[in-house]
Write a protein that holds these residues in place. Sequence first.
Motif, PDB file in Angstrom:
ATOM      1  N   GLY A 133       5.485   5.883   6.832  1.00 56.93           N
ATOM      2  CA  GLY A 133       5.897   6.258   5.489  1.00 56.93           C
ATOM      3  C   GLY A 133       6.732   5.114   4.932  1.00 56.93           C
ATOM      4  O   GLY A 133       6.919   4.096   5.598  1.00 56.93           O
ATOM      5  N   GLN A 134       7.266   5.288   3.727  1.00 61.71           N
ATOM      6  CA  GLN A 134       8.043   4.192   3.150  1.00 61.71           C
ATOM      7  C   GLN A 134       9.331   3.955   3.931  1.00 61.71           C
ATOM      8  O   GLN A 134       9.794   2.833   4.049  1.00 61.71           O
ATOM      9  N   ASP A 135       9.916   5.043   4.468  1.00 65.95           N
ATOM     10  CA  ASP A 135      11.210   4.895   5.140  1.00 65.95           C
ATOM     11  C   ASP A 135      11.143   5.052   6.645  1.00 65.95           C
ATOM     12  O   ASP A 135      12.097   4.705   7.340  1.00 65.95           O
TER      13      ASP A 135
ATOM     14  N   LEU B 142       2.350   1.865  -3.399  1.00 63.95           N
ATOM     15  CA  LEU B 142       1.358   2.432  -4.314  1.00 63.95           C
ATOM     16  C   LEU B 142       1.107   3.904  -4.006  1.00 63.95           C
ATOM     17  O   LEU B 142       0.949   4.727  -4.912  1.00 63.95           O
ATOM     18  N   LEU B 143       1.083   4.230  -2.707  1.00 66.15           N
ATOM     19  CA  LEU B 143       0.890   5.629  -2.313  1.00 66.15           C
ATOM     20  C   LEU B 143       2.056   6.492  -2.797  1.00 66.15           C
ATOM     21  O   LEU B 143       1.859   7.628  -3.252  1.00 66.15           O
ATOM     22  N   ALA B 144       3.269   5.946  -2.695  1.00 64.22           N
ATOM     23  CA  ALA B 144       4.448   6.698  -3.149  1.00 64.22           C
ATOM     24  C   ALA B 144       4.367   6.959  -4.644  1.00 64.22           C
ATOM     25  O   ALA B 144       4.736   8.027  -5.132  1.00 64.22           O
ATOM     26  N   GLU B 145       3.848   5.966  -5.386  1.00 66.49           N
ATOM     27  CA  GLU B 145       3.761   6.113  -6.839  1.00 66.49           C
ATOM     28  C   GLU B 145       2.655   7.082  -7.248  1.00 66.49           C
ATOM     29  O   GLU B 145       2.801   7.846  -8.195  1.00 66.49           O
ATOM     30  N   HIS B 146       1.535   7.026  -6.552  1.00 67.69           N
ATOM     31  CA  HIS B 146       0.346   7.752  -7.024  1.00 67.69           C
ATOM     32  C   HIS B 146       0.010   9.006  -6.227  1.00 67.69           C
ATOM     33  O   HIS B 146      -0.780   9.835  -6.696  1.00 67.69           O
ATOM     34  N   GLY B 147       0.573   9.114  -5.001  1.00 68.12           N
ATOM     35  CA  GLY B 147       0.383  10.324  -4.197  1.00 68.12           C
ATOM     36  C   GLY B 147      -1.062  10.744  -4.067  1.00 68.12           C
ATOM     37  O   GLY B 147      -1.934   9.942  -3.730  1.00 68.12           O
ATOM     38  N   ASP B 148      -1.300  12.021  -4.355  1.00 68.97           N
ATOM     39  CA  ASP B 148      -2.614  12.620  -4.154  1.00 68.97           C
ATOM     40  C   ASP B 148      -3.721  12.042  -5.034  1.00 68.97           C
ATOM     41  O   ASP B 148      -4.898  12.240  -4.757  1.00 68.97           O
TER      42      ASP B 148
ATOM     43  N   ALA C 124       0.840  -1.204   0.000  1.00 67.99           N
ATOM     44  CA  ALA C 124       0.000   0.000   0.000  1.00 67.99           C
ATOM     45  C   ALA C 124       0.874   1.253   0.000  1.00 67.99           C
ATOM     46  O   ALA C 124       0.588   2.218  -0.723  1.00 67.99           O
ATOM     47  N   LEU C 125       1.940   1.239   0.790  1.00 72.37           N
ATOM     48  CA  LEU C 125       2.836   2.400   0.868  1.00 72.37           C
ATOM     49  C   LEU C 125       3.542   2.654  -0.458  1.00 72.37           C
ATOM     50  O   LEU C 125       3.722   3.803  -0.883  1.00 72.37           O
TER      51      LEU C 125
END
Lengths: 270, 165
Positions: free
Chosen positions: A140-142, A20-26, A17-18
């Motif tokens: 977050g991712q990191d 995908l969120l990093a790739e697609h953001g808002d 999920a994270l």
Amino acid sequence: MIPAPFEYIAAESPEHALQLLAEHGDDAKVLAGGHSLLPMMKLRLAMPELLIDIGRLAALAGVIADGDELVIGATTRHADLAASELVRTDAPLLAYAAAQVGDPQIRHRGTLGGSLSHADPAADLPMALVALGGSMQLQGQDSTRLVSADDFFQGYFETALQPDELLTAVRVPRRPGVPWGYQKFVRRSNDWAIVGAAAVADRIALASMGPTPMRAQAAEEALAAGASPAEAAALAAEGTSPGEDMHADREYRQHLARVLTRRALEHQAA
Amino acid sequence: MTRIELTVNGEKRSDDVEPRLLLVHYVREILGLRAANVGCDTTSCGACTVLLDGQSVKSCTVLAVQADGQEVVTAEGLALDGELHPVQAAFRREHGLQCGFCTPGMVMATVGLLAENPHPTEEQVRAGLEGNLCRCTGYHNIIRAVLAAAETQAQAGPADEEVSA
């Protein structure tokens, strides 16, 4: 009413999920129970291009005790929160608040994390988290950060959650036997609060008295200085500027805040 | 399109659906099961209530893709071999309906309620159905029907309860 078209991906893990969120953001929205997001999408107040479904990730649901805190997974459903023995014993106000959300069908689907990230100032669980002095675990991712409930709610339907972060868990202090009170004024049985007041010991939170759930600071200070519940409650609306709508004007909401705070303080159950 | 595989009223289904398709439209339009009604379409009235993995949910606020891998039961799936489910029979016997629009939702919410609490008090029944609106009856006969159904299920014994839950 039909939502605008979107892509759908059932996340395989919180990490997925994270990513995908990093790739697609808002452009992406996280879906769990969908009981805040889907109504907004049906009204086309929200039109995300991608829904990332975390609703069936077992890793994000459930309640565990960790030292002097309870750690509650973000996708824990209201009905499960209300029924959890651990929550009923160690944070009874939270179990009670979860049982006040909507109706049984809604409580079967809606999730704690969903309600908190939606951040409706009239909702039960955001007010409960402020009263409990809980915190949100934002991954977050990191890195992962903890944000207190007082800082998490930043504005009307606005939180500290960044577009690439996932609310994974909620932490609340374990305080068995500490007195608490919960008051919610509604005109219909499954409605949002016109005004709400929740108290855990001397900590008081109000719902629907401003853009976020908020502390009744003047009343808390009075209690700390030895005032009676009635004397403190008389100060509950100090510094508030609640919105006006067809249900209540500003003065009426402030009146309700004082009355409900007094009841929450006087009816504190252990 | 997204492929979903689920069980509806005991039957395995596999369908390609648009992600935005709501569960209520999936059962009504794709499967032709018209018991669940679209009433308010805003998670308020409960006319669209179905069971999802045994729990009552409002299918106007669930995406069909969210039901992937799960078990859906609609009012059409309650009667066994032509015998009305005890909850359906009780609604009929106690006249727990007038126009009938809310009835499939009321019945499904009741089946869900009795699965969680087989012996509810009248107050628990009223609270348990707070998510279902009826504009005709004033609720009295509905409450009576739910209490009667609970009694029938208790008399029928645990084996029967398992089937009906």
